[in-house]
Scaffold this motif. Structure first.
Motif, mmCIF file in Angstrom:
data_model
loop_
_atom_site.group_PDB
_atom_site.id
_atom_site.type_symbol
_atom_site.label_atom_id
_atom_site.label_comp_id
_atom_site.label_asym_id
_atom_site.label_seq_id
_atom_site.Cartn_x
_atom_site.Cartn_y
_atom_site.Cartn_z
ATOM 1 N N VAL A 63 43.084 34.306 14.239
ATOM 2 C CA VAL A 63 44.062 34.033 13.177
ATOM 3 C C VAL A 63 43.498 34.422 11.814
ATOM 4 C CG1 VAL A 63 45.282 32.211 11.946
ATOM 5 C CG2 VAL A 63 45.278 32.234 14.442
ATOM 6 N N ASP A 64 42.275 34.021 11.551
ATOM 7 C CA ASP A 64 41.661 34.334 10.258
ATOM 8 C C ASP A 64 41.624 35.835 10.015
ATOM 9 O OD1 ASP A 64 41.248 31.639 9.830
ATOM 10 O OD2 ASP A 64 39.122 31.676 10.378
ATOM 11 N N ALA A 65 41.278 36.594 11.051
ATOM 12 C CA ALA A 65 41.173 38.051 10.897
ATOM 13 C C ALA A 65 42.544 38.678 10.684
ATOM 14 C CB ALA A 65 40.498 38.654 12.120
ATOM 15 N N ILE A 66 43.537 38.213 11.426
ATOM 16 C CA ILE A 66 44.876 38.789 11.281
ATOM 17 C C ILE A 66 45.457 38.463 9.911
ATOM 18 C CG2 ILE A 66 47.275 38.606 12.103
ATOM 19 C CD1 ILE A 66 46.192 38.451 14.943
ATOM 20 N N ILE A 67 45.315 37.224 9.477
ATOM 21 C CA ILE A 67 45.830 36.834 8.164
ATOM 22 C C ILE A 67 45.152 37.627 7.050
ATOM 23 C CG2 ILE A 67 46.025 34.932 6.514
ATOM 24 C CD1 ILE A 67 47.911 34.730 8.935
ATOM 25 N N ALA A 68 43.854 37.897 7.227
ATOM 26 C CA ALA A 68 43.110 38.650 6.215
ATOM 27 C C ALA A 68 43.349 40.154 6.309
ATOM 28 C CB ALA A 68 41.614 38.358 6.358
ATOM 29 N N GLY A 69 44.064 40.591 7.350
ATOM 30 C CA GLY A 69 44.330 42.013 7.515
ATOM 31 C C GLY A 69 43.121 42.802 7.976
ATOM 32 N N GLU A 70 42.190 42.129 8.643
ATOM 33 C CA GLU A 70 40.961 42.786 9.104
ATOM 34 C C GLU A 70 41.135 43.209 10.568
ATOM 35 O OE1 GLU A 70 38.069 39.767 8.317
ATOM 36 O OE2 GLU A 70 37.871 40.337 6.196
ATOM 37 N N GLY A 71 41.642 44.410 10.746
ATOM 38 C CA GLY A 71 42.009 44.882 12.081
ATOM 39 C C GLY A 71 40.858 44.962 13.059
ATOM 40 N N ASP A 72 39.737 45.510 12.633
ATOM 41 C CA ASP A 72 38.602 45.654 13.544
ATOM 42 C C ASP A 72 38.030 44.296 13.937
ATOM 43 O OD1 ASP A 72 38.834 48.390 13.534
ATOM 44 O OD2 ASP A 72 37.291 48.711 12.002
#
Length: 231
Positions: free
Chosen positions: A182-191
């Protein structure tokens, strides 16, 4: 709408759920006459439902021996989890760039719902909420073909993904892994999202041993066909 086709779809969903929950174990025979009696229908929609399940790989249609719940060997199972992990990684990478604000809010809500089930130690409720969580990521990829492929393999692995959640400590670990996703998706960090989902789904080492132990315990706890007939 064709009545038999509609009924066959309903039967397929019901039989699929019985397989996913362990009511029907790998290798269990699926007798058309018995299923027709159980569901109070003719054999025609039962046969169609079994053919649908055979097309997804959940049922084996055995020549002259009828249908049975498909069995997966350890090698095949781990290969399928490896492919599932890559599909989910792709979904997460795309979702981190393509999800709308509304979709991100919905993903956060699904994550919080999982937290409540985890706190209650309710593995079955967590499983259904967890499935919804992953489906939102598939949809959030905004790639219909990728979503279809992820859903198809996810359905095939349902019994085994559900079993994993019954391993001691897995609910908490799963939820923590969701948080990273969730944190990565919300931050837009695809990799980062892709890496987190890949690690979350792939079954290797200790996790594979735990899954095999859970599967063996699950199968041993199920009644034999003769015992089921007597109950």
């Amino acid at each position: 709408m064709d009545k038999n086709a509609s009924l066959a779809d309903q039967l397929r969903e019901s039989i699929e759920e019985s397989i996913a929950t362990g009511t029907l174990t790998p290798g269990a025979p699926l007798d058309e006459v018995e299923l027709a009696r159980q569901y109070k229908v003719s054999r025609t929609p039962v046969r169609e439902a079994l053919l649908q399940l055979a097309a997804t790989g959940m049922v084996d249609m055995r020549h002259r021996r009828g249908a049975a719940v498909a069995e997966l060997g350890a090698r095949r199972l781990i290969e399928m989890f490896e492919v599932m992990a890559e599909l989910e990684a792709m979904c997460g990478r795309h979702a981190s760039r393509r999800m709308s604000d509304e979709e991100r809010v919905e993903l956060l809500a699904a994550h919080r719902a999982c937290e409540a089930a985890r706190s209650d130690g309710d593995a079955d409720r967590y499983y259904h909420l967890n499935e919804h969580f992953h489906h939102l990521i598939y949809a959030g990829s905004h790639s219909e073909f990728l979503r279809e492929q992820a859903l198809a393999l996810s359905r095939r692995l349902r019994p085994y993904r559900r079993l994993q959640l019954r391993v001691k400590g897995r609910l908490g670990a799963s939820y923590s892994e969701h948080q990273a996703v969730v944190d990565a998706i919300i931050a837009g960090e695809g990799d980062v999202a892709a890496q987190a989902l890949r690690a979350h789904v792939v079954v290797q080492g200790e996790r594979f041993a735990d899954l095999m132990a859970a599967l063996a315990h699950w199968q041993a706890s199920q009644p034999t066909p003769a015992e089921s007939a007597m109950s």
